[in-house]
Design a protein around this motif. Structure first.
Motif, PDB file in Angstrom:
ATOM      1  N   PRO A   1       0.961  -1.336   0.038  1.00 47.88           N
ATOM      2  CA  PRO A   1      -0.038  -0.039  -0.139  1.00 47.88           C
ATOM      3  C   PRO A   1       1.002   1.256  -0.084  1.00 47.88           C
ATOM      4  CG  PRO A   1      -0.576  -1.489   1.485  1.00 47.88           C
ATOM      5  CD  PRO A   1       0.520  -2.118   1.102  1.00 47.88           C
ATOM      6  N   THR A   2       0.605   2.480  -0.943  1.00 51.87           N
ATOM      7  CA  THR A   2       1.364   3.476  -0.815  1.00 51.87           C
ATOM      8  C   THR A   2       0.751   4.739  -0.799  1.00 51.87           C
ATOM      9  OG1 THR A   2       1.117   3.122  -3.441  1.00 51.87           O
ATOM     10  CG2 THR A   2       3.233   2.403  -2.398  1.00 51.87           C
ATOM     11  N   ARG A   3      -0.755   4.576  -0.836  1.00 48.18           N
ATOM     12  CA  ARG A   3      -1.437   5.927  -0.884  1.00 48.18           C
ATOM     13  C   ARG A   3      -2.847   5.837  -0.078  1.00 48.18           C
ATOM     14  NH1 ARG A   3      -5.637   6.475  -4.706  1.00 48.18           N
ATOM     15  NH2 ARG A   3      -5.839   4.819  -6.090  1.00 48.18           N
ATOM     16  N   CYS A   4      -3.152   6.842   0.785  1.00 49.00           N
ATOM     17  CA  CYS A   4      -4.182   6.731   1.351  1.00 49.00           C
ATOM     18  C   CYS A   4      -5.348   7.340   0.421  1.00 49.00           C
ATOM     19  CB  CYS A   4      -3.899   7.818   2.836  1.00 49.00           C
ATOM     20  SG  CYS A   4      -5.214   8.026   3.775  1.00 49.00           S
ATOM     21  N   TYR A   5      -6.240   6.547   0.205  1.00 48.95           N
ATOM     22  CA  TYR A   5      -7.291   6.858  -0.582  1.00 48.95           C
ATOM     23  C   TYR A   5      -8.598   7.597  -0.233  1.00 48.95           C
ATOM     24  CZ  TYR A   5      -9.586   2.706   0.269  1.00 48.95           C
ATOM     25  OH  TYR A   5     -10.360   1.230   0.651  1.00 48.95           O
ATOM     26  N   ASN A   6      -8.837   7.309   1.150  1.00 52.71           N
ATOM     27  CA  ASN A   6      -9.859   7.832   1.725  1.00 52.71           C
ATOM     28  C   ASN A   6      -9.865   7.653   3.236  1.00 52.71           C
ATOM     29  OD1 ASN A   6     -12.563   8.683   1.797  1.00 52.71           O
ATOM     30  ND2 ASN A   6     -13.184   7.527   0.027  1.00 52.71           N
ATOM     31  N   THR A   7     -10.501   8.259   3.927  1.00 53.40           N
ATOM     32  CA  THR A   7     -10.566   8.608   5.437  1.00 53.40           C
ATOM     33  C   THR A   7     -11.676   8.509   6.141  1.00 53.40           C
ATOM     34  OG1 THR A   7      -8.521   9.769   5.402  1.00 53.40           O
ATOM     35  CG2 THR A   7      -9.881   9.817   7.459  1.00 53.40           C
ATOM     36  N   ILE A   8     -11.874   7.814   7.016  1.00 48.51           N
ATOM     37  CA  ILE A   8     -13.158   7.612   7.816  1.00 48.51           C
ATOM     38  C   ILE A   8     -13.101   8.617   9.170  1.00 48.51           C
ATOM     39  CG2 ILE A   8     -14.911   6.475   9.220  1.00 48.51           C
ATOM     40  CD1 ILE A   8     -14.166   3.850   7.666  1.00 48.51           C
ATOM     41  N   LYS A   9     -13.688   9.521   9.482  1.00 49.11           N
ATOM     42  CA  LYS A   9     -13.794  10.676  10.333  1.00 49.11           C
ATOM     43  C   LYS A   9     -14.600  10.402  11.228  1.00 49.11           C
ATOM     44  CE  LYS A   9     -11.459  14.056   7.051  1.00 49.11           C
ATOM     45  NZ  LYS A   9     -11.463  15.316   6.583  1.00 49.11           N
ATOM     46  N   PHE A  10     -14.289  10.489  12.551  1.00 50.52           N
ATOM     47  CA  PHE A  10     -14.990  10.475  13.791  1.00 50.52           C
ATOM     48  C   PHE A  10     -15.330  11.775  14.418  1.00 50.52           C
ATOM     49  CE2 PHE A  10     -14.064   6.192  13.073  1.00 50.52           C
ATOM     50  CZ  PHE A  10     -14.939   5.272  13.622  1.00 50.52           C
ATOM     51  N   PRO A  11     -16.447  11.901  15.137  1.00 53.55           N
ATOM     52  CA  PRO A  11     -16.808  13.321  15.881  1.00 53.55           C
ATOM     53  C   PRO A  11     -15.602  13.746  16.491  1.00 53.55           C
ATOM     54  CG  PRO A  11     -18.756  11.826  15.573  1.00 53.55           C
ATOM     55  CD  PRO A  11     -17.675  11.086  15.136  1.00 53.55           C
ATOM     56  N   LYS A  12     -15.569  14.749  17.289  1.00 58.55           N
ATOM     57  CA  LYS A  12     -14.591  15.291  18.094  1.00 58.55           C
ATOM     58  C   LYS A  12     -14.581  14.481  19.425  1.00 58.55           C
ATOM     59  CE  LYS A  12     -12.715  19.820  19.778  1.00 58.55           C
ATOM     60  NZ  LYS A  12     -13.122  21.000  20.037  1.00 58.55           N
ATOM     61  N   LYS A  13     -13.378  14.417  19.973  1.00 58.99           N
ATOM     62  CA  LYS A  13     -13.367  13.436  21.199  1.00 58.99           C
ATOM     63  C   LYS A  13     -13.668  11.889  20.955  1.00 58.99           C
ATOM     64  CE  LYS A  13     -13.547  17.526  24.247  1.00 58.99           C
ATOM     65  NZ  LYS A  13     -14.187  17.938  25.528  1.00 58.99           N
ATOM     66  N   GLN A  14     -13.952  11.563  19.802  1.00 56.83           N
ATOM     67  CA  GLN A  14     -14.244   9.921  19.608  1.00 56.83           C
ATOM     68  C   GLN A  14     -13.121   9.603  18.705  1.00 56.83           C
ATOM     69  OE1 GLN A  14     -16.582   8.672  21.119  1.00 56.83           O
ATOM     70  NE2 GLN A  14     -17.570  10.599  21.935  1.00 56.83           N
ATOM     71  N   HIS A  15     -12.934   8.336  18.583  1.00 56.47           N
ATOM     72  CA  HIS A  15     -12.169   7.598  17.879  1.00 56.47           C
ATOM     73  C   HIS A  15     -12.333   5.960  17.924  1.00 56.47           C
ATOM     74  CE1 HIS A  15      -9.683   7.134  21.732  1.00 56.47           C
ATOM     75  NE2 HIS A  15      -9.277   5.886  21.206  1.00 56.47           N
ATOM     76  N   ALA A  16     -11.999   5.296  16.847  1.00 54.41           N
ATOM     77  CA  ALA A  16     -12.029   4.181  16.708  1.00 54.41           C
ATOM     78  C   ALA A  16     -10.861   3.247  17.455  1.00 54.41           C
ATOM     79  CB  ALA A  16     -12.209   3.281  15.273  1.00 54.41           C
ATOM     80  N   GLU A  17     -11.308   2.341  18.593  1.00 55.30           N
ATOM     81  CA  GLU A  17     -10.340   1.618  19.364  1.00 55.30           C
ATOM     82  C   GLU A  17      -9.969   0.263  18.502  1.00 55.30           C
ATOM     83  OE1 GLU A  17      -8.401   1.746  22.162  1.00 55.30           O
ATOM     84  OE2 GLU A  17      -9.002   3.675  22.850  1.00 55.30           O
ATOM     85  N   SER A  18     -10.995  -0.132  17.652  1.00 54.33           N
ATOM     86  CA  SER A  18     -10.735  -1.384  16.968  1.00 54.33           C
ATOM     87  C   SER A  18     -11.235  -1.167  15.711  1.00 54.33           C
ATOM     88  CB  SER A  18     -11.217  -2.513  17.747  1.00 54.33           C
ATOM     89  OG  SER A  18     -12.561  -2.245  18.086  1.00 54.33           O
ATOM     90  N   VAL A  19     -10.583  -2.182  14.708  1.00 57.52           N
ATOM     91  CA  VAL A  19     -11.101  -2.178  13.430  1.00 57.52           C
ATOM     92  C   VAL A  19     -10.928  -3.701  12.688  1.00 57.52           C
ATOM     93  CG1 VAL A  19     -10.734   0.093  12.634  1.00 57.52           C
ATOM     94  CG2 VAL A  19      -8.718  -1.336  12.446  1.00 57.52           C
ATOM     95  N   ALA A  20     -11.734  -3.846  11.770  1.00 61.10           N
ATOM     96  CA  ALA A  20     -11.777  -5.374  11.309  1.00 61.10           C
ATOM     97  C   ALA A  20     -12.231  -5.325  10.082  1.00 61.10           C
ATOM     98  CB  ALA A  20     -12.380  -6.460  12.391  1.00 61.10           C
ATOM     99  N   PHE A  21     -11.850  -6.261   9.157  1.00 60.38           N
ATOM    100  CA  PHE A  21     -12.499  -6.687   7.791  1.00 60.38           C
ATOM    101  C   PHE A  21     -13.264  -7.866   8.018  1.00 60.38           C
ATOM    102  CE2 PHE A  21      -9.526  -3.492   5.915  1.00 60.38           C
ATOM    103  CZ  PHE A  21     -10.500  -2.931   5.034  1.00 60.38           C
ATOM    104  N   SER A  22     -14.189  -8.134   7.343  1.00 58.22           N
ATOM    105  CA  SER A  22     -15.038  -9.337   7.304  1.00 58.22           C
ATOM    106  C   SER A  22     -14.132 -10.097   6.486  1.00 58.22           C
ATOM    107  CB  SER A  22     -16.349  -9.494   6.888  1.00 58.22           C
ATOM    108  OG  SER A  22     -16.490  -8.820   5.713  1.00 58.22           O
ATOM    109  N   PRO A  23     -14.407 -11.694   6.730  1.00 58.99           N
ATOM    110  CA  PRO A  23     -13.655 -12.719   5.768  1.00 58.99           C
ATOM    111  C   PRO A  23     -13.959 -12.650   4.411  1.00 58.99           C
ATOM    112  CG  PRO A  23     -14.210 -13.781   7.977  1.00 58.99           C
ATOM    113  CD  PRO A  23     -14.763 -12.473   7.628  1.00 58.99           C
TER     114      PRO A  23
END
Length: 553
Positions: A208-230
Motif C-alpha cells: 500500500p502506497t497511498r491513502c485513498y480515503n478517510t473515515i472521520k469520527f466526531p470530536k473526542k471520539q475515535h475507533a479503538e478497534s477495526v476489522a475486515f470481514s472474511p
C-alpha cells in the motif's frame, strides 16, 4: 457515532408481479404466466408496440389480435365487442364454419348471449343468411372500418408498452448502484438468489502506497478497534464511546443498505469502549469485546444481538475470535485469563489460566485444535483447545538465545501464518518474528530505523530498561528513535508482512526473506492498530485523533 436520515421508496407489489409476468412472457413460459395472472388477478397487459397492436385491429388481422389478447386481461364488454366484430367479418369472408365455432364455443360470445341476447341473435341471423348484406350486418349506418376504429381505440387503452427485459435491467441497475456505493466488490460475480458474493481470489500482493480515503469520527471520539470481514464486504469499527459501525471501505461512508444503520439504530456496547472485534468465518456474525469485560455477538444483516456475556471477564476484553465452526467465542482479557464461551448455551465452557500479566491476544491454530495466547508477561502459550491444558510456553527470541520474555517485553499478538506450524509474533520491540509453534525462530523482521544487529539488541535492552522504569531510550544515547511495533498483519497472498510502528510508520517486509520492501509514514498522529483486507491490498489504520485511514497499493 454517525447518523443521517434516508428516504425510502415504496414499491407496489402489483408492479413486482408485472415484472415477473413480463419475464415469463419474454421467456415463453405462458402457462406460468396464466397461472400467476389467475392467482393474483394482476394483469400484465403489455404489448411490444401500441401502434402495431392498433394497426393489426384496423387491418383486421384477427389471428394476430386474438393471439395478443389471449395474454391480456381485457374487460368483458370490450372482449364481446371484439368477438362480435370478428364473427361478422368471418361471415363476410364466407368462413361460416369458423364463424359458427367462434360464436357458439368461446367465452366472450357466451357472455354476449347471456347479457345481450338481442345482439347474439343478430349474429345468429347474419350467420344463417345465404349472402352477406353489410347494411344488415352493420345497422345504424356504421361501417366495418368505423367498427374497427372503435374497437382499436377501446383495446389500445387497456395496454401499455414496457422496455424489454425490464426485470433483469432493474436488477442489474440495483447491483451496479450497490457496486458504485461500495456495497459490492467491483467486477465480481454475484449470487442474486442468495444475496452473496462468492469468495474471490486474492489480488497479487503489493505494498500500500497511498491513502485513498478517510473515515472521520466526531470530536473526542475515535475507533479503538477495526476489522475486515472474511468475505471482504464489511469494514467494522468499534469506538471509544461503545458504538459499532459497518462502513463502505471504498467510499468511507456508513453502510446505509443495512436498515438498522440507516435508521440510526447502531450496535452498541453500552458506552464502554470497544477494544476487540472479530467476524465469524461466514461473515454473518460479529463478536465485540468491551473495556467493562462484556462480550456481545451480533447478526450483521439485522444488527440483532444474538448473545451477550455480561460480564465475560473481570477486566477489559483485549481480543475476541470465533471458533472455526462458529459455535464458540474465544476471548482474552486484562484479567490474565483466556476463556471459551458457548454461543448456544451462553455459558463459559473453558478457562485457560497461567499468564502472570495481561493477555493481549488469543486465537485458534490453523487446524483449530490449539489456542495461542500472547501476554504482557513476555510469553506465548500454546493450549490444548479441548482440555485447556498448557502444552508449552516460550518467549520469542532471535536464535541467539536472547529471550524477549526474560527482558520483560510485552507480546502484543501471535497470529497463525498461512503455513502449517508457523506463527507471526508482534512484540513491543523493533523486531517481529516468524516462529514455529514450538517457539523456534524462522525469520525476523527488523525495524529499518535500526540497521544493525547491535542496534537491535541495544534497543531491546533499552526497551526492557524503560519497561522496568530504570532507563530512557534518549538518555541511553543510542541516537536511534524508538520504533516499537504495535501490530502486524499479512497480505492476501501471504508474501508481505505489515508491521505498524509506534512512530506511525508502516514497514512492509518480504515474508520469504525478512527483507524490508518499503517503509512509509501512514499517519500524522498516534496510531492504535490496523486491519488488512482479505483479498485486496487495502489496510485500515485507526488513529487516536479520530480517523481510520484507508491505504491501498
Amino acid at each position: 457515532m454517525s447518523s443521517s436520515a434516508t428516504n425510502t421508496m415504496e414499491i407496489e407489489s402489483s408492479d413486482v408481479i408485472r415484472l415477473i409476468q413480463q419475464f415469463l412472457k419474454e421467456n415463453n413460459l405462458l402457462n406460468s404466466l396464466a397461472a400467476i395472472q389467475d392467482e393474483t388477478t394482476v394483469a400484465l397487459n403489455t404489448v411490444e408496440s401500441v401502434e402495431a397492436f392498433t394497426s393489426e385491429v384496423l387491418q383486421g388481422n384477427w389471428d394476430n389480435v386474438l393471439r395478443a389478447v389471449s395474454q391480456l386481461k381485457i374487460p368483458e364488454k370490450k372482449l364481446m365487442d371484439l368477438y362480435e366484430q370478428i364473427v361478422i367479418e368471418l361471415v363476410e369472408m364466407r368462413e361460416i364454419g369458423t364463424a359458427r365455432t367462434l360464436l357458439r364455443q368461446t367465452t366472450p360470445t357466451q357472455l354476449l348471449r347471456d347479457q345481450f341476447p338481442d345482439r347474439y341473435l343478430h349474429l345468429e341471423h347474419v350467420l344463417s343468411r345465404s349472402h352477406f348484406d353489410p347494411k344488415e350486418a352493420y345497422p345504424n349506418g356504421v361501417s366495418k372500418e368505423k367498427r374497427r376504429q372503435i374497437i382499436a381505440q377501446a383495446l389500445s387503452s387497456e395496454v401499455t408498452v414496457v422496455a424489454p427485459s425490464r426485470l433483469v435491467t432493474l436488477l442489474g441497475q440495483a447491483l451496479k448502484f450497490q457496486e458504485q456505493q461500495g456495497m459490492l466488490p467491483p467486477d465480481t460475480a454475484y449470487d442474486l438468489f442468495r444475496g452473496t458474493v462468492p469468495v474471490v481470489h486474492a489480488e497479487a500482493d503489493d505494498v500500500p502506497t497511498r491513502c485513498y480515503n478517510t473515515i472521520k469520527f466526531p470530536k473526542k471520539q475515535h475507533a479503538e478497534s477495526v476489522a475486515f470481514s472474511p468475505n471482504g464486504q464489511y469494514l467494522v469499527t468499534g469506538s471509544v464511546d461503545g458504538f459499532i459501525e459497518i462502513w463502505n471501505y471504498l467510499t468511507a461512508k456508513l453502510r446505509k443498505d443495512l436498515k438498522y444503520q440507516a435508521e440510526d439504530h447502531l450496535m452498541s456496547m453500552d458506552d464502554s469502549a470497544v477494544l476487540a472485534l472479530a467476524f465469524s468465518k461466514d461473515s454473518e456474525m460479529l463478536a465485540s469485546g468491551a473495556q467493562d469485560g462484556k462480550i456481545k455477538v451480533w447478526k450483521i444483516q439485522t444488527g440483532q444481538c444474538l448473545r451477550r456475556y455480561s460480564p465475560a471477564h473481570q477486566g477489559g476484553v483485549t481480543s475476541v475470535c470465533f471458533s472455526p465452526d462458529g459455535t464458540q467465542v474465544l476471548s482474552a482479557s486484562f484479567d490474565l485469563t483466556i476463556r471459551l464461551h458457548g454461543l448456544k448455551s451462553g455459558k463459559m465452557l473453558r478457562e485457560f489460566r497461567g499468564h502472570t500479566s495481561f493477555v493481549n491476544h488469543a486465537s485458534f491454530s490453523l487446524d483449530g485444535t490449539q489456542v495461542m495466547s500472547s501476554s504482557s508477561d513476555g510469553t506465548i502459550k500454546i493450549w490444548d483447545y479441548r482440555t485447556a491444558n498448557c502444552i508449552r510456553s516460550f518467549s520469542p527470541h532471535d536464535g541467539t538465545g536472547t529471550m524477549a520474555g526474560a527482558s520483560g517485553l510485552t507480546v502484543n499478538s501471535c497470529i497463525p501464518f498461512p503455513k502449517p506450524n508457523q506463527v507471526l509474533v508482534c512484540m513491543k520491540s523493533p523486531t517481529a518474528y516468524l516462529l514455529t509453534m514450538e517457539g523456534e525462530p524462522i525469520r525476523k523482521f527488523m525495524s529499518p530505523d535500526s540497521l544493525t544487529e547491535g542496534a537491535v539488541k541495544d534497543l531491546t535492552a533499552a526497551a526492557a530498561a524503560r519497561a522496568a522504569g530504570t532507563g530512557d531510550v534518549k538518555k541511553e544515547g543510542l541516537g536511534v528513535p524508538m520504533t516499537d511495533f504495535l501490530a502486524l498483519n499479512v497480505s492476501p497472498q501471504s508474501e508481505i508482512v505489515y508491521c505498524l510502528a509506534e512512530n506511525s510508520r508502516l514497514h512492509c517486509y518480504s515474508s520469504d526473506t525478512g527483507k524490508l520492501i518499503k517503509s512509509i509514514p501512514v499517519a500524522e498522529g498516534e496510531v492504535i492498530g490496523m486491519a488488512a483486507h482479505p483479498f485486496t491490498n487495502v489496510l485500515a489504520i485507526n488513529t487516536v485523533d479520530g480517523r481510520v485511514l484507508l491505504w491501498k497499493a
